[in-house]
Design a protein around this motif. Structure first.
Motif, PDB file in Angstrom:
ATOM      1  N   GLY A   1     -17.954 -17.580 -16.331  1.00 20.24           N
ATOM      2  CA  GLY A   1     -17.756 -18.367 -15.119  1.00 20.24           C
ATOM      3  C   GLY A   1     -16.338 -18.198 -14.616  1.00 20.24           C
ATOM      4  N   VAL A   2     -16.115 -18.597 -13.364  1.00 21.77           N
ATOM      5  CA  VAL A   2     -14.801 -18.516 -12.734  1.00 21.77           C
ATOM      6  C   VAL A   2     -14.439 -19.896 -12.195  1.00 21.77           C
ATOM      7  N   PHE A   3     -13.194 -20.316 -12.477  1.00 20.44           N
ATOM      8  CA  PHE A   3     -12.701 -21.612 -12.029  1.00 20.44           C
ATOM      9  C   PHE A   3     -11.487 -21.399 -11.133  1.00 20.44           C
ATOM     10  N   LEU A   4     -11.542 -21.948  -9.930  1.00 20.03           N
ATOM     11  CA  LEU A   4     -10.460 -21.816  -8.968  1.00 20.03           C
ATOM     12  C   LEU A   4      -9.683 -23.119  -8.895  1.00 20.03           C
ATOM     13  N   GLY A   5      -8.356 -22.999  -8.999  1.00 17.72           N
ATOM     14  CA  GLY A   5      -7.520 -24.178  -8.806  1.00 17.72           C
ATOM     15  C   GLY A   5      -7.515 -24.607  -7.348  1.00 17.72           C
ATOM     16  N   LYS A   6      -7.144 -25.860  -7.116  1.00 20.78           N
ATOM     17  CA  LYS A   6      -7.154 -26.416  -5.757  1.00 20.78           C
ATOM     18  C   LYS A   6      -6.188 -25.688  -4.820  1.00 20.78           C
ATOM     19  N   THR A   7      -5.204 -24.994  -5.371  1.00 25.43           N
ATOM     20  CA  THR A   7      -4.215 -24.322  -4.526  1.00 25.43           C
ATOM     21  C   THR A   7      -4.594 -22.873  -4.205  1.00 25.43           C
TER      22      THR A   7
END
Length: 267
Positions: A147-153
């Motif tokens: 999976g891939v997790f993107l930070g809010k920035t």
């Protein structure tokens, strides 16, 4: 199959679709644009929640058969539009004759973490270039990342340029937007090792053991990892660069590291 025809850019639906080029309207409407035959075909084949498909061109040519046949039984709204309407909605200057309007999907990242065996996660911190983000997602898909997790920035996942750069990988693996400083500790609780990247590191990417559950965190090319995220990393690794290049593009660097992880996990 009958297509509803739309010929005016002043049509209210056309106005809504065209607004999806801006993030605030993508967020407000919960939808985004996917352009081009290959990308829309992939969205259809993957069962993406398509709200509408707009087609401009010769519908008898067979060019759009995979798309039309693929959604025939799904109740997706199909519209035959003029070239002017398609250009008004599309983000590209020369659209390839088809645009899909797709609902954003929001999964539960905490639930996703449960009961994963030996995962390989890619976590992205402050990646701003849409092409880089799309390429990183595509590479994560290629190596079979969990999976891939993107930070809010990070740049918006549903930015049209990001969507195009994924080349359909957007539909192949779990993607989540999270607050990294809150979420990385939850990942640690699952027993994974959080690995960051830094020029001053004890190990190179080739010396690190990727065979165990791993979270690979990649920061922006300009600034690296943010201070809060860097404080949560268990180990930092570097890419050896015996040549004279000062640095590597963030997407290239992450690709090298993900493929080294794949090599170790499959040898």
């Amino acid at each position: 199959m009958r297509f509803e025809q739309i010929t005016s850019v002043k049509n209210n639906r056309v106005k809504d679709w065209a607004s999806l080029k801006q993030k605030k309207y993508r967020t407000q409407l919960g939808m985004y644009l996917a352009e081009g035959i290959r990308l829309v075909e992939e969205a259809v084949a993957s069962g993406a929640p398509i709200e509408a498909i707009l087609i401009s061109g010769d519908l008898q040519s067979g060019r759009y058969d995979k798309i039309v046949n693929g959604v025939a039984s799904l109740g997706t709204n199909l519209y035959e539009v003029t070239e002017q309407v398609l250009e008004h909605v599309a983000d590209t200057k020369t659209p390839q004759g088809v645009v899909a309007i797709i609902k954003q999907t929001v999964g539960d990242p905490r639930q996703f973490l449960q009961n994963k065996t030996n995962p390989l996660y890619l976590v992205l911190d402050s990646i701003q270039d849409p092409g880089n983000l799309g390429t990183m997602i595509r590479t994560a898909d290629a190596v079979g990342a969990s999976g891939v997790f993107l930070g809010k920035t990070c740049v918006d996942l549903y930015n049209p340029k990001v969507v195009r750069a994924t080349m359909g990988s957007l539909y192949h693996l779990p993607l989540f937007e999270v607050d990294l400083e809150t979420f990385l500790p939850l990942m640690k609780e699952q027993g994974v090792t959080i690995v960051g990247t830094a020029t001053e590191a004890d190990k190179t990417v080739f010396q690190h053991d990727f065979t165990q559950g791993t979270v690979l965190v990649i920061g922006s090319e300009a600034h690296g990892l943010s201070e809060g995220v860097a404080a949560l990393v268990d180990h930092n690794i570097s890419l050896p660069m015996p040549g004279q290049a000062e640095s590597l593009n963030a997407a290239i660097a992450s690709s090298v590291m993900m493929y080294e992880a794949l090599r170790q996990r499959t040898q």
